[in-house]
Design a protein around this motif. Structure first.
Motif, PDB file in Angstrom:
ATOM      1  N   GLY A   1      46.729 106.279 -30.005  1.00  0.00           N
ATOM      2  CA  GLY A   1      46.983 105.122 -30.716  1.00  0.00           C
ATOM      3  C   GLY A   1      48.084 104.033 -30.556  1.00  0.00           C
ATOM      4  N   THR A   2      48.287 103.124 -31.410  1.00  0.00           N
ATOM      5  CA  THR A   2      49.248 102.699 -31.962  1.00  0.00           C
ATOM      6  C   THR A   2      51.252 103.242 -32.557  1.00  0.00           C
TER       7      THR A   2
ATOM      8  N   GLN B   1      43.176 105.691 -23.875  1.00  0.00           N
ATOM      9  CA  GLN B   1      44.641 104.212 -25.319  1.00  0.00           C
ATOM     10  C   GLN B   1      43.253 103.513 -25.828  1.00  0.00           C
ATOM     11  N   ILE B   2      42.734 103.850 -27.135  1.00  0.00           N
ATOM     12  CA  ILE B   2      41.990 102.564 -28.380  1.00  0.00           C
ATOM     13  C   ILE B   2      43.200 101.613 -28.381  1.00  0.00           C
TER      14      ILE B   2
ATOM     15  N   ALA C   1      44.007 100.822 -32.471  1.00  0.00           N
ATOM     16  CA  ALA C   1      44.180 102.055 -33.438  1.00  0.00           C
ATOM     17  C   ALA C   1      45.507 102.233 -33.868  1.00  0.00           C
ATOM     18  N   THR C   2      45.869 102.983 -35.235  1.00  0.00           N
ATOM     19  CA  THR C   2      46.519 103.456 -35.787  1.00  0.00           C
ATOM     20  C   THR C   2      45.903 105.061 -35.560  1.00  0.00           C
ATOM     21  N   LYS C   3      46.842 106.162 -35.338  1.00  0.00           N
ATOM     22  CA  LYS C   3      46.708 107.031 -35.271  1.00  0.00           C
ATOM     23  C   LYS C   3      46.023 107.777 -36.769  1.00  0.00           C
TER      24      LYS C   3
ATOM     25  N   THR D   1      43.515 106.057 -38.844  1.00  0.00           N
ATOM     26  CA  THR D   1      42.362 105.350 -38.314  1.00  0.00           C
ATOM     27  C   THR D   1      42.449 106.525 -36.798  1.00  0.00           C
ATOM     28  N   LEU D   2      42.369 106.964 -36.120  1.00  0.00           N
ATOM     29  CA  LEU D   2      42.258 107.781 -35.056  1.00  0.00           C
ATOM     30  C   LEU D   2      41.367 109.051 -35.963  1.00  0.00           C
TER      31      LEU D   2
ATOM     32  N   ILE E   1      36.548  99.753 -33.811  1.00  0.00           N
ATOM     33  CA  ILE E   1      36.478 100.990 -32.665  1.00  0.00           C
ATOM     34  C   ILE E   1      35.287 101.070 -32.224  1.00  0.00           C
TER      35      ILE E   1
END
Length: 309
Positions: A170-171, A207-208, A211-213, A215-216, A239
């Motif tokens: 994520g980002t 890579q998503i 998306a933040t961690k 959210t993952l 997603i």
């Protein structure tokens, strides 16, 4: 003398506690903190203990850390894994309904200084005082204690960190998963990982975008355990749409529509329009009660659907 202070910093699902502990060198009593809330689901008491007692001819100034952790009443029906990080110590514990004490193995670093004070008899004296600093991070994610049928294995896999073989990036961080679980949910991932020339297959990482961690982490909980967060469903829905996760998309829409509040409906409609989600618009139109969406607003939504806006 106040024996400790604590500063709290909440970052996503992680609570950082920074302790400053002060004690006279001649004081061997344990220092016990008050109860500290962990995400309002559990509470912890931290205990700072001297490594030697006063009868030792050359006593150590090191402190040992123990902590008692217990679920709060509102979390009785949840499984509460808590990841604890302190210096080089990392461990995942499961929170119980009763107080359970755990030892945290860390190296303490003290700074000593002289403090002028008064003895009980009133005479001036000097006392050597030791100052310690500790940083402890708690990460907790609640999961319903009653898991879906057939999820005993996936529950164990969800908690496993040693044998994961793929990452979702994520980002602001990555989440480790098992390829087999990811492939069971995503035909797009199957296509990417089946062909060795794709970078995802070579690097063991996908890579998503956007998306933040956090959210993952929610995505991982859904894939393994079939549960959705109470809030922040829109990022998961993005997603699901981007990576063709049809069941996740359906479940997110269903929960979003069933839990939306009147003051938030306009924002949800705007989100659906901006991200071209007619399924979400249709669900708002036909599945929300009248006290959430007025008749006039329904006409406006229907017009937007027809105009594909």
């Amino acid at each position: 003398m106040q024996k400790y202070t604590v500063k709290k910093f909440q970052r996503g699902s992680t609570l950082k506690l920074i302790f400053s502990v002060v004690r006279p060198k001649s004081d061997y009593a344990d220092i016990v903190t008050e109860k500290i809330n962990l995400d309002d689901l559990a509470e912890v008491i931290v205990i700072f203990k001297n490594s030697n007692n006063s009868n030792t001819s050359n006593p150590s100034t090191d402190l040992h850390i123990s902590m008692k952790i217990k679920k709060k009443e509102r979390a009785r029906n949840f499984i509460l894994p808590i990841k604890i990080v302190c210096d080089e110590f990392q461990e995942q514990l499961f929170c119980s309904d009763i107080w359970v004490e755990n030892r945290i193995k860390v190296k303490s670093h003290d700074v000593s200084f002289a403090l002028n004070g008064f003895s009980s008899s009133g005479y001036n004296k000097q006392e050597t005082v030791l100052l310690y600093c500790f940083e402890i991070n708690f990460t907790i994610q609640a999961k319903p204690a009653t898991m879906p049928i057939g999820s005993i294995l996936t529950n164990e896999l969800y908690l496993d960190e040693e044998f994961t073989d793929f990452e979702l990036q994520g980002t602001d961080g990555a989440v480790a998963v098992h390829r087999s679980i990811l492939l069971a949910h995503s035909d797009m991932a199957k296509t990417m990982l089946r062909r060795v020339e794709w970078k995802e297959s070579k690097n063991g990482c996908m890579q998503i975008d956007g998306a933040t961690k956090n959210t993952l982490d929610h995505l991982k909980a859904y894939m393994y355990l079939g549960i959705l967060p109470e809030e922040s469903l829109e990022p998961l829905l993005l997603i699901a749409q981007c990576y063709l996760l049809d069941k996740l998309k359906t479940d997110c829409i269903s929960k979003l529509v069933s839990t939306v509040k009147p003051q938030d409906i306009a924002g949800v409609v705007k989100f659906a329009c901006e991200n071209n989600m007619p399924d979400l618009m249709t669900a708002i139109l036909f599945e929300t009660p009248d006290n959430i969406v007025t008749s006039a607003y329904r006409v406006e939504i229907e017009s937007r659907i027809l105009n594909n806006n």
